[in-house]
Design an enzyme around this catalytic site. Structure first.
Site, mmCIF file in Angstrom:
data_model
loop_
_atom_site.group_PDB
_atom_site.id
_atom_site.type_symbol
_atom_site.label_atom_id
_atom_site.label_comp_id
_atom_site.label_asym_id
_atom_site.label_seq_id
_atom_site.Cartn_x
_atom_site.Cartn_y
_atom_site.Cartn_z
ATOM 1 N N HIS A 298 0.829 -1.222 0.000
ATOM 2 C CA HIS A 298 0.000 0.000 0.000
ATOM 3 C C HIS A 298 0.857 1.264 0.000
ATOM 4 O O HIS A 298 0.365 2.335 -0.309
ATOM 5 C CB HIS A 298 -0.932 -0.003 1.215
ATOM 6 C CG HIS A 298 -2.002 -1.059 1.132
ATOM 7 N ND1 HIS A 298 -3.320 -0.768 0.853
ATOM 8 C CD2 HIS A 298 -1.942 -2.410 1.264
ATOM 9 C CE1 HIS A 298 -4.027 -1.888 0.823
ATOM 10 N NE2 HIS A 298 -3.212 -2.903 1.078
ATOM 11 N N ASP B 282 3.414 9.505 -0.757
ATOM 12 C CA ASP B 282 2.256 8.695 -0.379
ATOM 13 C C ASP B 282 2.051 7.591 -1.405
ATOM 14 O O ASP B 282 2.198 7.850 -2.613
ATOM 15 C CB ASP B 282 0.992 9.580 -0.331
ATOM 16 C CG ASP B 282 0.034 9.155 0.758
ATOM 17 O OD1 ASP B 282 0.065 7.974 1.138
ATOM 18 O OD2 ASP B 282 -0.750 10.004 1.228
HETATM 19 O O1 F6P Z 1 -0.546 1.681 4.135
HETATM 20 C C1 F6P Z 1 -0.733 2.497 5.225
HETATM 21 C C2 F6P Z 1 -1.415 1.856 6.410
HETATM 22 O O2 F6P Z 1 -0.668 0.837 6.989
HETATM 23 C C3 F6P Z 1 -2.788 1.321 6.083
HETATM 24 O O3 F6P Z 1 -2.796 -0.027 5.723
HETATM 25 C C4 F6P Z 1 -3.520 1.596 7.367
HETATM 26 O O4 F6P Z 1 -4.883 1.764 7.159
HETATM 27 C C5 F6P Z 1 -2.912 2.885 7.839
HETATM 28 O O5 F6P Z 1 -1.602 2.884 7.353
HETATM 29 C C6 F6P Z 1 -3.042 3.071 9.335
HETATM 30 O O6 F6P Z 1 -1.928 2.638 10.010
HETATM 31 P P1 F6P Z 1 -1.924 1.863 11.398
HETATM 32 O O7 F6P Z 1 -2.520 0.516 11.148
HETATM 33 O O8 F6P Z 1 -0.491 1.822 11.762
HETATM 34 O O9 F6P Z 1 -2.764 2.659 12.343
#
Ligand code: F6P
Length: 460
Positions: A156, A364
């Site tokens: 992602h 990003d």
């Molecule tokens: O890719 C970024 C990401 O890991 C997403 O999968 C996730 O929704 C977001 O960041 C939030 O991060 P965390 O799970 O660390 O709160």
């Protein structure tokens, strides 16, 4: 029918609905419901020790299998290697990247534990789809457990260029792990190019036809799958937003002041400090707008145990205070900084009520806020998207958005003015172009394309 097994660090709650879950969770849950299967990952909780077996909740044909993590495991795997090493490195922040052997071994240990806990739940015809940087080694750990089923991995985040990636002491092992999958999905051509470049110039691998690469004795496919949103749902939320209580409150409290909106997890990669400074420059250099345009910045806290996130939280509070101290009046606050999260339907109201969407990350993977902002607009009188060239979304929305370099305050300030002064006809044209992109590449389309290609594995 073959089952689907989704693995991600966080697992959506079985009870999550469209209103409470993110779009991604809904799309994956839909696929799981259709095919039946498992969603496996961290429970979001800590325990005295990480259990060997997951706790399982069944809802219809879907099982949610989650593991608690011990404090030590959470600290080393999630706060440590995932979010103090890989996250900053993948976002080109070598200055914030910490390398630490203990965190690295915690990261590998948790991935191994996940593989041990997941393997017994797998069946002969499962397709396995693993998500994001927390779980890169999981595929090869599952292969060690004898799992030969098709395995896909979607990143992602951005995938950094070889120059950045090779600063990571364990880069060779990490990328060898990545090559244990059958299908790798990246957000943009840039990310795919960086991966292929690494394979050729660092891993001694080769590029083959049909997006195949050969490395570490295996042949796999690596492709671009730009993640989308549930476009129709956000359009619907946007349409409904006019009638909401929040919309009425915003109308009453805005006193005719135009709104520019930013919505981001509180993360240094999102460029919020630079955005505040660009907005300050905008008001400073265009005094006629003082008292007439406000930046509403929504930034829910995130990864609050990681020191760099504590630091950015302090910095943003100070910056918002400084800008407001300089440029506020008794009846006007330039930056309305909201350190909290809002429900999807409330975000749609903020988007619809804002003349411009400021989406200016320093780096990003995709940035779904950019897409949601566009989908929530009124097509007859849409706002303008101001988008960083360093967001993956800029690859798809560049014909409709005003593309800026977030490091260049002047250009962002200029774009804010351009957005506010843009004639309605041009706004409509730009919005139409972007909405078409969002209709052509929805979240369901992204998911289905990935799973269709994965179903063709192995690619030897
Ligand atoms: O890719 C970024 C990401 O890991 C997403 O999968 C996730 O929704 C977001 O960041 C939030 O991060 P965390 O799970 O660390 O709160």
């Amino acid at each position: 029918m073959d089952r689907l097994v989704v693995v991600s660090n966080r697992v959506a709650a079985p009870t999550d609905t469209k209103a409470t879950a993110g779009g991604l969770a809904v799309a994956l849950q839909d696929a799981l419901r259709q095919k039946g299967g498992i969603w496996f990952g961290w429970s979001g909780k800590t325990a005295a020790r990480t259990p060997l077996e997951p706790s399982i909740t069944g809802v219809g044909k879907v099982e949610y299998a989650t593991l608690d993590l011990s404090r030590k495991d959470l600290e080393e795997y999630y706060n440590g290697y995932a979010n103090r090493t890989l996250w900053p490195l993948f976002h080109y922040r070598l200055d914030l990247t910490g390398f630490n052997k203990q965190d690295y071994s915690g990261y590998l240990r948790v991935n191994t534990m996940f593989a041990h806990a997941l393997a017994p739940l797998l069946e002969g015809k499962d397709t396995i789809w693993i998500h994001d940087y927390h779980l890169i080694p999981l595929g090869s750990e599952l292969r060690h457990q004898g799992i030969e089923r098709p395995m896909g991995f979607f990143l992602h985040t951005p995938f950094p260029t070889t120059e950045i990636l090779t600063a990571l002491p364990s880069h060779a092992t990490l990328i060898e792990h990545l090559c244990a999958y059958d299908l790798l999905g990246f957000q943009t051509e840039n990310d795919l190019r960086a991966f292929r470049d690494y394979i050729v110039h660092e891993a001694g691998g080769g590029l083959m036809s049909e997006n195949r690469v050969h490395a570490y004795g295996r042949t796999l496919r690596a492709e671009v799958f730009p993640i989308g949103i549930d476009t129709a749902d956000f359009e619907k939320l946007g349409q409904r937003s006019a009638r909401s209580a929040l919309a009425k409150r915003l109308d009453v409290t805005s006193h005719g002041i135009q709104r520019v909106i930013g919505v981001d997890r509180l993360d240094y990669s999102k460029g919020i400090v630079e955005r505040f400074q660009a907005f300050e420059r905008f008001l400073e250099t265009r005094p006629a707008y003082r008292g007439k345009v406000q930046l509403t910045q929504i930034a829910p806290p995130s990864r609050a145990e990681v020191p760099e996130y504590k630091e950015i939280t302090r910095t943003l509070e100070a910056e918002a205070g400084r800008v407001n101290g300089r440029l506020a009046d008794f009846d006007f606050v330039p930056i309305n900084y909201l350190n909290q999260s809002f429900k999807r339907q409330d975000l749609a109201v903020f988007y619809r009520k804002s003349r411009a969407g400021l989406v200016t990350p320093l780096r990003d993977g995709m940035n779904l806020v950019a897409k949601e902002y566009v989908a929530a607009q009124d097509p007859k009188d849409p706002g303008v998207l101001i988008l960083s060239r360093f967001a993956g979304a800029a690859r798809e929305l560049d014909r409709g958005a005003l593309i800026v370099n977030p490091f260049d305050f002047e250009s962002t300030a200029e774009a804010i003015a351009q957005a506010l002064e843009m004639p309605q006809e041009e706004r409509i044209d730009r919005h139409k172009v972007m909405l078409k992109v969002l209709h052509d590449n929805t979240l369901d389309h992204w998911r289905d394309r990935f799973l269709t290609i994965l179903a063709e594995a192995p690619f030897e």
